[in-house]
Design an enzyme around this catalytic site. Structure first.
Site: not given
Ligand code: FE2
Length: 429
Positions: A57, A59, A152, A210, A213, A309
């Site tokens: 995981h 970005h 996103q 995701h 969260e 992350d």
């Molecule tokens: Fe993430």
């Protein structure tokens, strides 16, 4: 005849005194006192030889962009999303590639050779997608880079995301992503989970959302995700990332939820550095930790991973590509301090995420790829404790990164002249 032999290795499962023979990029022998010549021999001297670290995981489109265009002073998730929204129109293809390639160099130095990165598709140019597809090609000889099409700003919430996500998949992005808790309503969130799982089923792809969260215990999209996984026969191909709402959920509800997740063979990825930094921000005291229930999920046989992350981006200013730091934070936040539990934390940055990513030929066994890391540590627990130096990083039977062992010379009367942290032993090591 071997291309490379690693002698006197200790494996993460505790087997020790093993020699590893490598030929044509594969492990061809694994035994004690292995005979036969080799082009090169590395003496592991009883230290830990592990399969590479895996981060399922990340970005990579945002990494190393810290401060562009401004710093996230509040540390809040939503401010991070706002800053990323400000940065997106300013991104260039070349700059994204340059930062991602720099991060991949760092990853290699840390023995991190497989990364699943989400890539934001809420951008008409799909600039991040095209840049990371290029990076994937460039690093293919040494990093397994898997891309997730990540809306996103919401699959339904962002105008055009439905089409953009499909375009990203058409361009060759590997995995279907989503963010149901960021949709406008719970029902839109649930509908997005259904739609995204259907796309994955139609295209024969993996899913990584995701999911939940948030600290809101009523955010239950993981339930829908497990249900849709079973309905569409996606068992073993779906991962729920973050799942932080589960930290705050009612215990009775979780006792029903975990068997459902296990039955659907949905895996779980926590991101300890980010979860402990971002969750519980609306609390005064006591403050919730916010990380999902990893030890409880492990008892149900659910595959679990710890992800990094973020590294130096709008959401997190720190990080160094060190999955042992990630494992250490996960260990502390989840209170996984028993010896078996600490080993599970090591697995959560190696075998667990490798399974989630469906990596082929992963692990130190005959027939598998000759990808491994020699660590300055005796075992997985010591590796986490010391954030052990990666002495040798090996890809396809070739050493691609070397680090000098960590040692400090001391000038103390009556004390040793040199300190090697990995030489300090207790009765357990
Ligand atoms: Fe993430």
């Amino acid at each position: 005849m071997f291309d490379l032999k690693i002698i006197n290795a200790t494996l993460p499962d505790g087997r020790t005194g093993l020699d590893i023979g490598i030929r044509a990029g594969r492990i061809t022998a694994l035994e004690t006192n292995l005979g036969g010549d080799a082009g090169e021999t590395i003496n592991a001297a009883g230290q830990l030889v592990s399969p590479p670290f895996v981060d399922c995981h990340f970005h990579m489109d945002a990494t190393l962009s810290l401060g562009l265009p401004r710093i996230n002073e509040s540390g809040l998730l939503l401010e991070g999303i706002r800053i990323w929204g400000e940065l997106k129109p300013l991104l260039t293809h070349e700059a994204v590639i340059e930062r991602a390639m720099a991060y991949c160099d760092l990853a290699v130095s840390q023995g991190l050779l497989a990364i699943r990165t989400h890539v934001d598709i809420c951008d008409e140019r799909l600039l991040g997608v095209e840049a990371l597809l290029e990076v994937k090609k460039r690093v293919a000889p040494y990093i397994d880079l898997q891309l997730v099409a990540f809306p996103q700003d919401g699959y339904f919430r962002y105008p055009g995301a439905v089409d953009l996500l499909n375009r990203a998949l058409d361009l060759g992005v590997d995995v279907v992503g989503g963010i149901p808790h960021f949709e406008r309503t719970m029902s839109d969130g649930a509908a997005s989970v259904k739609a995204l799982c259907e796309i994955a089923a139609e295209r024969g792809l993996l899913v990584d959302l995701h999911c939940d969260e948030t600290d809101d215990p009523m955010s239950r999209h993981i339930e829908t995700l497990a249900y849709e996984t079973q309905r569409l026969g996606l068992n073993g191909r779906v991962n729920g990332s973050h799942l932080t709402s589960m930290h705050s959920m009612d215990n009775y509800y979780v006792s029903k939820l975990l068997p459902l997740i296990a039955e659907a063979e949905v895996s779980a990825t926590a991101n300890p550095l980010i979860n402990i930094g971002i969750q519980g921000r609306h609390d005064t005291y006591p403050k919730r930790r916010g990380m999902t229930r990893i030890p409880e999920m492990l008892t149900y046989g659910i595959t679990c991973a710890f992800g990094h992350d973020c590294v130096m981006d709008p959401w997190y200013s720190l990080g160094s590509g060190d999955m042992l730091e990630v494992a250490s934070m996960g260990l502390h936040v989840a209170q996984m301090t028993g010896r078996a539990a600490m080993r599970q934390c090591f697995d959560a940055v190696t075998t667990g995420p490798a399974k989630i990513m469906h990596l082929d030929g992963y692990g130190i066994a005959v027939g598998n790829k000759a990808d491994m890391v020699v660590l300055q540590a005796a075992d997985p627990i010591e590796a986490i404790r010391l954030r052990a130096t990666r002495l040798k990083v090996i890809k396809s039977g070739k050493v691609i990164a070397n680090s000098a062992p960590r040692r400090t010379s001391l000038s103390l009367a009556g004390r040793p002249e040199e300190l090697d942290p990995s030489a300090m032993r207790s009765q357990f090591t």
